[in-house]
Design a protein around this motif. Structure first.
Motif, PDB file in Angstrom:
ATOM      1  N   ALA A  12      48.440  87.138  19.840  1.00 34.65           N
ATOM      2  CA  ALA A  12      49.589  86.271  19.563  1.00 34.65           C
ATOM      3  C   ALA A  12      49.865  85.349  20.744  1.00 34.65           C
ATOM      4  O   ALA A  12      50.155  84.160  20.569  1.00 34.65           O
ATOM      5  N   GLU A  21      55.136  79.934  17.714  1.00 32.75           N
ATOM      6  CA  GLU A  21      55.371  80.955  16.697  1.00 32.75           C
ATOM      7  C   GLU A  21      56.114  80.333  15.523  1.00 32.75           C
ATOM      8  O   GLU A  21      56.946  79.436  15.688  1.00 32.75           O
ATOM      9  N   SER A 162      49.273  89.260  13.966  1.00 32.88           N
ATOM     10  CA  SER A 162      50.213  88.599  14.872  1.00 32.88           C
ATOM     11  C   SER A 162      51.485  88.174  14.147  1.00 32.88           C
ATOM     12  O   SER A 162      52.531  87.974  14.778  1.00 32.88           O
TER      13      SER A 162
END
Length: 418
Positions: A12, A21, A162
């Motif tokens: 991630a 994100e 992730s």
């Protein structure tokens, strides 16, 4: 934190050089409807409008870290995997060859080419995905290229996981979701997220959602082994997979088949239209699966619960919108199709129209054939504002002596005529 969870956290973090994100948004509209706290994990807001970029990037990163310097990377896809693959190829400066079926809509081909630029070559092969996939495998073997599978690989699964890592980081006040609803196609997302949550020992309940026309996980769980479906409805193209991945099923086989919900395709269309009209969110069919599954939960079951829905993608071709609206109206009972035996006499059409109420509208009127000298078969589509109006219409048809057949739910006839 166990080894898998640490690897996912590292994956991630490595993604941040390529994209931020995706947001986790509490949705007031769905929360009011259900009485729960509904959070949407918006994978439709990634650079390629789906979560598939995650697995592709992690696969490339791991392969290059291992020193696997293939001259060319290869994939077969008609959708989101191809776009994620293309985006990563351009970012890493790696040559990619993408095999797509000849029947792939031009819009998807153009978007894939836009994401990949000069880094990718697109080859159109075969009418069906299986033919296309075999051609990609043959090319990879002959050229020494490396196949990047869409879901059945540990590095792909780790990349998709992730999504789960970000959710845990984004939940307000460090709380843990009570329930998470995950869409399922090949199983990469669901396998990765569930394993991550197990590794961090989060006591979250999982529900999986498949389209009714492609229940590969559910049927495999019932059988206790991977099953290949003989027939798949391709409407939910992002999740219409005939056989769940081998590694994916290994990670999911301990779940109960009752945890897999099947969503009717027409009902899914109603959810897509609802989210577009009310929230302004554009969803592809697979992207709406988790939201649609809320309809199967009694209010008392999730009231006050923290529920996370993964919105897996928003790559929707607006040329499909008329079909989506049509399916939605049919599911909600607001549009029906009939074949009437119509008398061939002056005034017959006026007599029929007089039966309609103020909220009823003729959406289609088409003579199919003359079945006799004095009668003809007519296809009539009727839309109304309230499904109960069709009960009134049927009563009027009967009182007027009209002979007809309702073909709305007759898949064979509707598929041929409508």
């Amino acid at each position: 934190m166990a080894g898998f969870a640490r690897a996912v956290a590292h994956a991630a973090q490595s993604m941040r050089v390529l994209f931020p994100e995706t947001p986790l948004q509490e949705n007031d509209y769905l929360s009011r409807k259900t009485g729960a706290r509904i959070f949407l994990k918006r994978e439709d807001l990634s650079p390629v409008r789906s979560y598939k970029i995650r697995g592709a990037l992690n696969f490339f990163t791991k392969a290059l870290a291992r020193g696997e310097r293939a001259e060319v990377f290869v994939c077969a896809s008609a959708g989101n995997h191809a776009q994620g693959f293309a985006f990563v190829c351009r970012h890493l400066g790696r040559k990619g060859v993408i095999f797509m079926p000849v029947t792939t809509p031009q819009q998807k081909i153009d978007k894939t080419r836009m994401f990949g630029g000069d880094a990718v070559e697109i080859r159109l092969v075969g009418d069906f995905f299986d033919d296309c996939y075999r051609a990609a495998q043959d090319f990879a073997e002959a050229s020494g290229g490396q196949m990047v599978p869409p879901f059945d690989h540990k590095d792909i699964i780790e990349g998709q996981a992730s999504v789960g890592h970000e959710i845990m980081e984004q939940m307000p006040d460090g709380i843990v979701p009570d329930l998470m609803i995950l869409p399922v196609g090949g199983g990469g997302l669901s396998a990765g997220v569930t394993r991550y949550f197990q590794d961090v020992q989060a006591p979250t309940r999982f529900v999986f959602v498949e389209p009714a026309g492609a229940p590969s996980l559910k049927q495999s769980l019932i059988a206790g082994r991977r099953l290949r479906l003989e027939r798949v409805d391709n409407f939910v193209d992002g999740a219409a997979v005939a056989e769940i991945g081998k590694e994916n099923f290994r990670l999911l086989k301990h779940f109960e088949e009752s945890q897999v919900r099947l969503v009717p395709e027409n009902r899914l269309c109603a959810t897509m239209v609802e989210m577009l009209n009310v929230e302004g969110i554009v969803l592809e069919p697979a992207g709406a699966l988790a939201i649609d599954a809320l309809k199967d939960f009694p209010r008392k079951e999730i009231k006050g619960k923290r529920v996370v829905l993964v919105v897996s993608g928003g790559n929707f071709d607006f040329e499909r919108l008329p079909d989506v609206k049509e399916r939605a109206l049919r599911y909600e009972g607001l549009k029906k199709y009939f074949i009437f035996r119509f008398p061939q006499r002056p005034g017959a059409l006026r007599d029929f129209l007089d039966l309609l109420g103020p909220d009823d509208d003729i959406a289609r009127f088409e003579y199919l054939k003359k079945s006799a000298r004095n009668f003809g078969s007519v296809l009539i589509g009727i839309e109304t504002r309230d499904a109960k109006n069709f009960d009134i219409l049927r009563k009027r048809f009967a009182e007027g002596g009209w002979a007809y057949q309702d073909i709305t739910e007759n898949e064979v006839l509707a598929g041929l005529i409508i």
